[in-house]
Design an enzyme around this catalytic site. Structure first.
Site, PDB file in Angstrom:
ATOM      1  N   GLN A 294       0.814  -1.211   0.000  1.00  0.00           N
ATOM      2  CA  GLN A 294       0.000   0.000   0.000  1.00  0.00           C
ATOM      3  C   GLN A 294       0.855   1.272   0.000  1.00  0.00           C
ATOM      4  O   GLN A 294       0.425   2.335   0.453  1.00  0.00           O
ATOM      5  CB  GLN A 294      -0.954  -0.004   1.191  1.00  0.00           C
ATOM      6  CG  GLN A 294      -2.118  -0.958   1.059  1.00  0.00           C
ATOM      7  CD  GLN A 294      -3.051  -0.600  -0.100  1.00  0.00           C
ATOM      8  OE1 GLN A 294      -3.151   0.557  -0.506  1.00  0.00           O
ATOM      9  NE2 GLN A 294      -3.727  -1.603  -0.642  1.00  0.00           N
ATOM     10  N   SER A 295       2.045   1.170  -0.563  1.00  0.00           N
ATOM     11  CA  SER A 295       2.983   2.293  -0.559  1.00  0.00           C
ATOM     12  C   SER A 295       2.477   3.484  -1.378  1.00  0.00           C
ATOM     13  O   SER A 295       2.153   3.353  -2.564  1.00  0.00           O
ATOM     14  CB  SER A 295       4.333   1.839  -1.130  1.00  0.00           C
ATOM     15  OG  SER A 295       5.150   2.938  -1.445  1.00  0.00           O
ATOM     16  N   ASN A 296       2.446   4.651  -0.723  1.00  0.00           N
ATOM     17  CA  ASN A 296       2.131   5.890  -1.442  1.00  0.00           C
ATOM     18  C   ASN A 296       3.257   6.258  -2.400  1.00  0.00           C
ATOM     19  O   ASN A 296       3.013   6.780  -3.486  1.00  0.00           O
ATOM     20  CB  ASN A 296       1.925   7.028  -0.444  1.00  0.00           C
ATOM     21  CG  ASN A 296       0.810   6.747   0.531  1.00  0.00           C
ATOM     22  OD1 ASN A 296      -0.301   6.452   0.128  1.00  0.00           O
ATOM     23  ND2 ASN A 296       1.112   6.837   1.823  1.00  0.00           N
TER      24      ASN A 296
END
Length: 340
Positions: free
Chosen positions: A75-77
């Site tokens: 879920q890395s921005n």
């Protein structure tokens, strides 16, 4: 510091707004609280990494790269914004993604593929699903780089969070922008607060504040690792970046302010304090935080305000680093709290 000397592309809407949180300030009985809206940078839902990517993509283009490789949690921005930046400048993007608390095909994971990135997913034990052998993230990246080069490609690696001396320029730039806004608005800033993970954002803020001789205290809020691990890394990155750009600044570990009291059970794992903080800002100011970074950092700032940590005579600025697409993955965790 003349930022125009360094390779850079245009990715963000700037300056991002600096907003006074009047309702929250009254609710917490001061000090004056402001928010720097780096969730509004624009690129693929925005966020702090886009500022770093202006310089990192600029350097990649200078080096004639045609493939960008980066890494982070599923879920890395940072990965989402890197995919968008690579696409915008006609480069392929490969993301090496490690597991985190949430594995749903939603939020940033969905957006990565929508933006055209190729995903290489690692299992819990760091195995690459598409390779069969037990490989660490670093080994997986090294193999991808080597394979691409044998195929005549010119890959460019952007580290987790875009956190190196080049990426740190993005938050030197942000801090200079913030100080200019505050001067124009007649605001005296005592402290600025931000989530701190891979370190590039806080490094840039520390250096930017010192380059401008502002006297502003930079407070990093942990979202993953303990202070004993992060502070030495931050000190080293500050010194490396100062040396790289010949800024003449030097740092010891005692110069780094990093608070690890609000991580909860771990990276990406919801905490009651985070959920209450996200709810508080939403209902007082109509501003949405994310559950992994800004939510936990904001929870920490609110608690420190309640404990009298900050000088009430000077403003506190919270740096909203974005990340709101991940919020939708966490809706079940929030439900019992937001219905009350």
């Amino acid at each position: 510091m003349q930022l125009s000397k360094y390779p850079r592309v245009k990715l963000i809407h700037s300056p991002t707004p600096l907003e006074y949180l009047e309702n929250l300030t009254q609710h917490l009985d001061g000090p004056d609280i402001y928010i720097k809206r780096d969730d509004c940078t624009g690129l693929a839902f925005g966020g702090n990494k886009s500022r770093k990517l202006e310089f990192l993509i600029g350097d990649a283009l200078k080096n004639k790269a045609d493939v960008i490789i980066t890494a982070g949690a599923v879920q890395s921005n940072h990965c989402r914004q890197t995919a968008a930046a690579a696409t915008k400048f006609g480069m392929e993007c490969i993301i090496v993604a490690k597991p985190s608390w949430s594995k749903e095909y939603n939020g940033n994971l969905f957006l990565d593929e929508l933006l055209g990135a190729k995903l290489v997913l690692l299992e819990e034990d760091n195995e690459a699903l598409d390779q069969g052998g037990k490989l660490s993230m670093e080994e997986t990246i090294e193999n991808l780089m080597a394979d691409l080069k044998t195929k005549g490609k010119n890959p460019y690696y952007i580290p987790v969070g875009g956190s190196n001396s080049i990426g740190s320029l993005g938050y030197i730039s942000m801090t200079m922008e913030l100080i200019a806004q505050a001067n124009e608005m007649g605001i005296e800033i005592g402290s600025m607060v931000a989530a701190s993970g891979s370190g590039g954002t806080q490094t840039g803020m520390i250096l930017g504040a010192d380059v401008e001789k502002s006297g502003i205290q930079t407070v990093g809020m942990a979202i993953s690792s303990d202070a004993t691990i992060v502070i030495p890394k931050l000190k080293d990155l500050c010194n490396q970046t100062s040396d790289y750009y010949e800024l003449g600044l030097s740092y010891d570990e005692k110069d780094i302010i990093f608070n690890d009291n609000y991580i909860g059970e771990g990276y990406g794992i919801p905490s009651e304090e985070m959920i209450e903080a996200v709810k508080l800002l939403a209902r007082k100011e109509g501003i949405i935080l994310d559950p992994v970074y800004s939510g936990k950092a904001f929870a920490g700032m609110v608690d420190l305000i309640k404990k009298g940590y900050f000088d009430k005579s000077k403003a506190v600025v919270f740096i909203h680093t974005g990340g709101t697409p991940a919020l939708f993955v966490y809706s079940d965790s929030f439900r019992e709290y937001i219905q009350n």
